[in-house]
Structure formats: structure tokens, C-alpha cells
Design a protein around this motif. Structure first.
Motif, PDB file in Angstrom:
ATOM      1  N   UNK A  86      13.703  61.905  98.976  1.00  0.00           N
ATOM      2  CA  UNK A  86      14.931  62.704  98.892  1.00  0.00           C
ATOM      3  C   UNK A  86      16.182  61.834  98.843  1.00  0.00           C
ATOM      4  N   UNK A  87      16.195  60.720  99.565  1.00  0.00           N
ATOM      5  CA  UNK A  87      17.361  59.828  99.590  1.00  0.00           C
ATOM      6  C   UNK A  87      17.689  59.310  98.196  1.00  0.00           C
ATOM      7  N   UNK A  88      16.661  59.099  97.375  1.00  0.00           N
ATOM      8  CA  UNK A  88      16.893  58.592  96.019  1.00  0.00           C
ATOM      9  C   UNK A  88      17.703  59.607  95.215  1.00  0.00           C
ATOM     10  N   UNK A  89      17.332  60.888  95.309  1.00  0.00           N
ATOM     11  CA  UNK A  89      18.042  61.925  94.567  1.00  0.00           C
ATOM     12  C   UNK A  89      19.477  62.083  95.079  1.00  0.00           C
ATOM     13  N   UNK A  90      19.652  62.012  96.393  1.00  0.00           N
ATOM     14  CA  UNK A  90      21.001  62.115  96.958  1.00  0.00           C
ATOM     15  C   UNK A  90      21.876  60.957  96.502  1.00  0.00           C
ATOM     16  N   UNK A  91      21.325  59.755  96.511  1.00  0.00           N
ATOM     17  CA  UNK A  91      22.080  58.584  96.071  1.00  0.00           C
ATOM     18  C   UNK A  91      22.394  58.667  94.590  1.00  0.00           C
ATOM     19  N   UNK A  92      21.430  59.126  93.814  1.00  0.00           N
ATOM     20  CA  UNK A  92      21.636  59.252  92.368  1.00  0.00           C
ATOM     21  C   UNK A  92      22.782  60.213  92.069  1.00  0.00           C
ATOM     22  N   UNK A 117      19.768  66.491  78.166  1.00  0.00           N
ATOM     23  CA  UNK A 117      19.514  66.275  79.583  1.00  0.00           C
ATOM     24  C   UNK A 117      18.016  66.211  79.817  1.00  0.00           C
ATOM     25  N   UNK A 118      17.619  65.212  80.561  1.00  0.00           N
ATOM     26  CA  UNK A 118      16.214  65.077  80.901  1.00  0.00           C
ATOM     27  C   UNK A 118      16.056  65.285  82.401  1.00  0.00           C
ATOM     28  N   UNK A 119      14.949  65.881  82.818  1.00  0.00           N
ATOM     29  CA  UNK A 119      14.766  66.089  84.247  1.00  0.00           C
ATOM     30  C   UNK A 119      14.592  64.770  84.980  1.00  0.00           C
ATOM     31  N   UNK A 120      14.988  64.768  86.245  1.00  0.00           N
ATOM     32  CA  UNK A 120      14.820  63.572  87.060  1.00  0.00           C
ATOM     33  C   UNK A 120      13.339  63.373  87.366  1.00  0.00           C
ATOM     34  N   UNK A 121      12.936  62.132  87.582  1.00  0.00           N
ATOM     35  CA  UNK A 121      11.525  61.890  87.871  1.00  0.00           C
ATOM     36  C   UNK A 121      11.106  62.540  89.188  1.00  0.00           C
ATOM     37  N   UNK A 122       9.940  63.112  89.200  1.00  0.00           N
ATOM     38  CA  UNK A 122       9.442  63.797  90.392  1.00  0.00           C
ATOM     39  C   UNK A 122       8.748  62.816  91.327  1.00  0.00           C
ATOM     40  N   UNK A 123       8.679  63.193  92.585  1.00  0.00           N
ATOM     41  CA  UNK A 123       7.901  62.434  93.550  1.00  0.00           C
ATOM     42  C   UNK A 123       8.637  61.314  94.266  1.00  0.00           C
ATOM     43  N   UNK A 124       9.922  61.171  94.036  1.00  0.00           N
ATOM     44  CA  UNK A 124      10.678  60.126  94.729  1.00  0.00           C
ATOM     45  C   UNK A 124      11.205  60.679  96.053  1.00  0.00           C
TER      46      UNK A 124
END
Length: 102
Positions: A39-45, A30-37
Motif C-alpha cells: 500500500x505504501x508504494x501506491x500512496x507514494x506514487x 491511462x494504464x492501470x497501476x501494477x497489482x500486488x505492491x
């Protein structure tokens, strides 16, 4: 003419596993998600990941057509595999994924 015979190499028949192609018994890292995007991007992901898990669970149970995947059936599958009940939007995503699997 003898030079051509010396320079030809035999092709590999099996591919070696790479970082993107794990072996069958290796655990996925598992790799961490990219930082700095936003909030909507993380919710959609995360919504897409959840929809994919639910679509796979429904396909495994024999539901191959989006018309057979009601919200109740999708939420029951979520309960069975141990994830929170999906929202209306996630249920629509699940049906669209099942549609593309057709």
C-alpha cells in the motif's frame, strides 16, 4: 567500390511516434497501476504525481525558488487547480521538485 554506394541508406530526419512517444494531438492512454505492491508504494506514487502537478502549477505562476513556495501558497495553488489540499510531506516534495527545476 560500387557496392558501398548501393548498401548505404539514407537516415530518417523525423522520428515516428511510438507507444511511449505520443503525437501532439493524441490522448495519453491511462494504464492501470501494477497489482500486488504494498500500500505504501501506491500512496507514494500518488503523492509524487500530486507534487508534480503542484510544482508545475507553481512554476507556471512564476514561483521558481523553493523559499517562495510556502505551505499556504502551495495549498492555494492546489485549490486553484482543483485538487485536495496537500499534506506537509507533499509540500516538502513540491519544494524539492522546484529546487531541482532551478
Amino acid at each position: 567500390m560500387a557496392v558501398a554506394a548501393v548498401t548505404t541508406k539514407r537516415k530518417r530526419t523525423t522520428a515516428r511516434p511510438t507507444k511511449t512517444q505520443p503525437t501532439t494531438n493524441a490522448k495519453l492512454i491511462k494504464q492501470p497501476l501494477p497489482a500486488g505492491l504494498p500500500r505504501e508504494w501506491y500512496e507514494t506514487h500518488n503523492r509524487r504525481l500530486k507534487a508534480m502537478r503542484l510544482a508545475i502549477a507553481l512554476l507556471d505562476t512564476g514561483i521558481y525558488h523553493p523559499a517562495n513556495a510556502s505551505n499556504r501558497r502551495i495549498r492555494t495553488a492546489a485549490e486553484r487547480i482543483g485538487i485536495h489540499p496537500p499534506s506537509e510531506t507533499t509540500c516538502r516534495m513540491v519544494r524539492s521538485l522546484i529546487h531541482y527545476a532551478d
